[in-house]
Write a protein that holds these residues in place. Structure first.
Motif: not given
Length: 371
Positions: A196-197, A279-280, A282
């Motif tokens: 994630f950021k 991000n994104n 997972d």
């Protein structure tokens, strides 16, 4: 906040010199297990930050674990938690005096949820006080310290458990069952994407002295641990490559992005990513010669969603931290054995892998592993 950060930095400097869950009626909302008989695990939380707060809230739904005490360096937080959770004054401690829990019969265990570099000394103090220790992951900043924690708890005759909440998650356990039962065939490949950021550049997670590293010590450990429980094997070698695009935010020793690869005894391989700049990410993917399994999201707070070659996974959305704490109560008091271990030895294996990943990044070489 600044005074607390300074305090933690000073403290860190000193430190460094199951069977399946039963079927659920609801599949749309968070649910918890039915009431169980048995002793209640009385827990003090050490470290009242964001995740400590999440655990405390989740524990309000527990059947066999109860929040009864707090340990914090921030008096205002102690007062707020006392009022919110009805915690008696005698069960409140700070980082200097919490060794006195040895004389408090109303606390069974301490859950250490402080910055990574503080876990080692705090868990050993908990053990010496004769209380069971639960450490958030990663258990420590390297395998040497992790083993010292294991040894201290064994010497004291107390349990050392680690907050591997995904080890009790229903969809995760269903994939493990399918793999064990041979439904996926011979496992060939695992992919783990964790990232994630990250925001505030002044937070402890970007301070090597407190975190022990960067993304690998926070989010990357999910793919490390996931590679092991999804394949059912421990890796025998690792290769890794680090990428850094912002050396100001991610200072020396604080990794921004690491790609890493594992080889397993069976011949299966894994390709994983740990990052603080995207991000994104997972997702877990497990591939066998008879089928596949995918989780996305795979390790977030839920709902965990997934599918296999047989269709969508329909396990319930549980409150991870509540299930974890109830299961830990059963482990401590009933000697229940989870499907995937959550003990200190399990955590040391992950720390050995992290050590090897950092070595592979430094040297550019394939690093052999013996776990």
């Amino acid at each position: 906040m600044n005074s607390r950060r300074i305090f933690l930095q000073k403290l860190a400097a000193a430190s460094v010199a199951v069977p399946f869950l039963p079927l659920y009626k609801s599949f749309g909302n968070p649910v918890v297990d039915k009431p169980q008989d048995g002793k209640i695990l009385r827990v003090a939380i050490c470290g009242l930050g964001g995740y400590g707060t999440r655990v405390a809230e989740a524990m309000q739904t527990c059947k066999r674990a109860k929040l009864v005490g707090v340990i914090s360096g921030t008096p205002a937080k102690v007062k707020a938690w006392q009022a919110k959770y009805n915690i008696p004054e005698k069960n409140c401690y700070n980082y200097e005096n919490f060794d006195a829990i040895r004389d408090n019969p109303d606390i069974d265990a301490v859950y250490v949820i402080t910055p990574n570099a503080l876990h080692h000394d705090q868990v050993i103090r908990v053990a010496k006080a004769g209380k069971h220790a639960i450490s958030e992951k990663p258990m420590s900043i390297n395998a040497k310290q992790g083993q010292e924690m294991v040894d201290a708890c064994k010497k004291a005759g107390v349990k050392l458990l680690v907050g591997y909440r995904m080890h009790f998650e229903p969809n995760t356990l269903e994939i493990i069952r399918m793999r064990k039962d041979g439904e996926l065939g011979k496992i060939m490949f695992f992919q783990g994407l964790s990232g994630f950021k990250i925001g505030d550049p002044t937070q402890w997670r970007l301070n090597k002295q407190l975190a022990g590293g960067g993304s690998m010590m926070d989010i990357g450990i999910y793919s490390i641990n996931g590679a092991r429980y999804m394949t059912g094997e421990d890796p025998i070698w690792v290769t890794a490559q680090e990428t850094k695009t912002d050396p100001v935010k991610f200072k020396e020793g604080v990794d921004e992005t690491i790609q890493f690869q594992f080889g397993f005894p069976s011949g299966a391989v894994a390709s994983c990513l740990s990052t603080y700049s995207m991000n994104n990410l997972d997702r877990f993917f497990l591939n066998g010669d008879k089928g596949f399994a995918e989780l996305q999201p795979s390790t977030g707070y839920g709902p965990i969603k997934g599918r296999t070659n047989k269709g969508e996974l329909t396990g319930p959305h549980t409150i991870h931290q509540a299930v974890q704490m109830d299961e830990m109560a059963a482990l401590i008091f009933d000697n229940k054995q989870p499907i995937v271990p959550v003990d200190g030895e399990e955590a040391v294996k992950d720390l050995k892998i992290i050590d090897a990943i950092y070595e592979a990044c430094r040297t550019g070489k394939k690093v052999p592993l013996k776990l």
